[in-house]
Write a protein that holds these residues in place. Structure first.
Motif, PDB file in Angstrom:
ATOM      1  N   PHE A   4     -54.231 -59.541 -54.096  1.00 37.71           N
ATOM      2  CA  PHE A   4     -55.191 -60.404 -54.779  1.00 37.71           C
ATOM      3  C   PHE A   4     -56.458 -60.466 -53.941  1.00 37.71           C
ATOM      4  CE2 PHE A   4     -57.255 -64.472 -55.583  1.00 37.71           C
ATOM      5  CZ  PHE A   4     -57.311 -64.506 -56.964  1.00 37.71           C
ATOM      6  N   GLY A   5     -57.557 -59.925 -54.461  1.00 39.82           N
ATOM      7  CA  GLY A   5     -58.837 -59.988 -53.754  1.00 39.82           C
ATOM      8  C   GLY A   5     -58.795 -59.367 -52.371  1.00 39.82           C
ATOM      9  N   GLY A   6     -57.951 -58.352 -52.198  1.00 38.97           N
ATOM     10  CA  GLY A   6     -57.842 -57.701 -50.900  1.00 38.97           C
ATOM     11  C   GLY A   6     -56.828 -58.351 -49.970  1.00 38.97           C
ATOM     12  N   TRP A   7     -56.132 -59.366 -50.472  1.00 39.55           N
ATOM     13  CA  TRP A   7     -55.132 -60.082 -49.678  1.00 39.55           C
ATOM     14  C   TRP A   7     -53.747 -59.883 -50.277  1.00 39.55           C
ATOM     15  CZ3 TRP A   7     -56.674 -63.238 -45.505  1.00 39.55           C
ATOM     16  CH2 TRP A   7     -58.049 -63.395 -45.366  1.00 39.55           C
ATOM     17  N   GLU A   8     -52.722 -60.068 -49.445  1.00 35.23           N
ATOM     18  CA  GLU A   8     -51.345 -60.201 -49.948  1.00 35.23           C
ATOM     19  C   GLU A   8     -51.119 -61.683 -50.192  1.00 35.23           C
ATOM     20  OE1 GLU A   8     -48.944 -58.130 -50.680  1.00 35.23           O
ATOM     21  OE2 GLU A   8     -49.341 -56.233 -49.690  1.00 35.23           O
TER      22      GLU A   8
END
Length: 332
Positions: A4-8
């Motif tokens: 999500f948005g470059g995050w886990e």
């Protein structure tokens, strides 16, 4: 865990329904450290924020927070944001995680001759959202501030479990609660201490069902670069002042955001909304409401169709009846 948005990011821990119920009836915590934080400071900090946002930033006293927007020049939003006043000429802007780079570039492009310093502090901060009707009583024994004296949108320093933090009485669930800004290196320890005193960990799934019941828009769904924000029930945000994108934002929106209730079949983003067999819009967000026990949805529909009482939502080629309903769907 999902990207999500470059995050886990965690969708759920014990399960969406249990986490949702914990926040509605007790207290839960969300790790929202992926959100972006920009520091805005200097002699022209207020003037700059007044120019880049439509809400009246001059109304924010030190130690208070305000919901606001970053409009673009074509009647949409670069992002929706929260602004916290940290000092006389110092503000903290919290932006959506997937928009950090875009928002930063937008603000830099508008900086011009303003005497203002912008700092991207997104990697510095951890952010834990403690939400629910029991948030205050659960945190109070472990903090050095009288939380009962802090009203909604308060923003203040404190020591929580002995750690230096800032708290804001804000959130994205429709319930009372506090968002805890902490040093990123201390976020995991604070998280563990919150769980140890009985706070329920909650993931993105419950965050979405909670915010949807509360009628809160989500950027990329109800708001976006090409969605007129005044099609929503947030028409109170822009104030009578000069700001970037003002003329485009004053144009009459052609759509309206409405709430829909369905009996059995949950609907999702993008599903066509019909009236008399003709498509008049689409679902922007939908879920089966854990609190209300039936499916709910937000939908963008043509303005001339928006006042009707009855609609249909097409799900896999079949039309299901939907009734227009007031937003928010649920209030504590």
């Amino acid at each position: 865990m999902v990207p999500f948005g470059g995050w886990e990011m965690p969708v759920q821990y014990a399960g969406l329904r249990a986490e949702h119920q914990a926040v509605r009836e007790g207290v839960g915590v969300f790790d929202v450290s992926h959100m972006g934080e920009f520091r805005v400071q200097g002699k022209d900090a207020l003037k700059f924020l007044q120019f880049v946002t439509p809400n009246d930033v001059s109304k924010i006293r030190v130690g208070r927070a305000q919901y606001n927007w970053l409009p673009n020049e074509r009647g949409g939003l670069v992002d929706d944001i929260y602004v916290y006043r940290a000092g006389e000429d110092e503000y903290l802007m919290v932006v959506n995680a997937s928009n950090i780079g875009k928002d930063w570039a937008h603000l830099q492009s508008l900086k011009g001759d303003f005497d203002v310093q912008l700092s991207d502090e997104s990697d510095r901060w951890g952010l834990l959202a403690v939400q629910g009707p029991k948030a205050e009583e659960t945190l109070q024994p472990h903090i050095d501030v009288d939380l009962s004296a802090k009203k909604k949108n308060a923003y203040f320093p404190a020591k929580l479990f002995g750690f230096d933090v800032h708290l804001a009485r804000t959130g994205y669930t429709g319930e009372d609660g506090f968002e805890v800004f902490c040093d990123a290196s201390e976020a995991e320890t604070l998280w563990d201490k919150l769980l140890a005193i009985g706070v329920t960990p909650a993931g993105l799934g419950a965050r979405d069902t909670l915010r949807l019941e509360a009628g809160f828009p989500l950027y990329g769904h109800e708001f976006g670069e090409d969605i007129h924000p005044l099609s929503s029930h947030y028409g109170w945000v822009p104030k009578d002042k000069e700001y970037f994108g003002r003329e485009a934002l004053r144009a009459e929106p052609t759509q309206k955001l409405i709430g829909l209730r369905l009996d059995k079949v949950p609907v999702r983003e993008g599903y066509p909304v019909k009236q008399g067999g003709a498509v008049v819009g689409h679902v922007t967000s939908g879920t089966s409401s854990p609190t209300l026990g039936h499916p709910i949805a937000l939908a963008l529909v043509d303005r001339e169709a928006a006042d009707a009482a009855d609609f249909e939502v097409e799900v896999r080629g079949k039309a299901h009846p939907a009734v227009r309903t007031d937003v928010p769907f649920y209030q504590p």
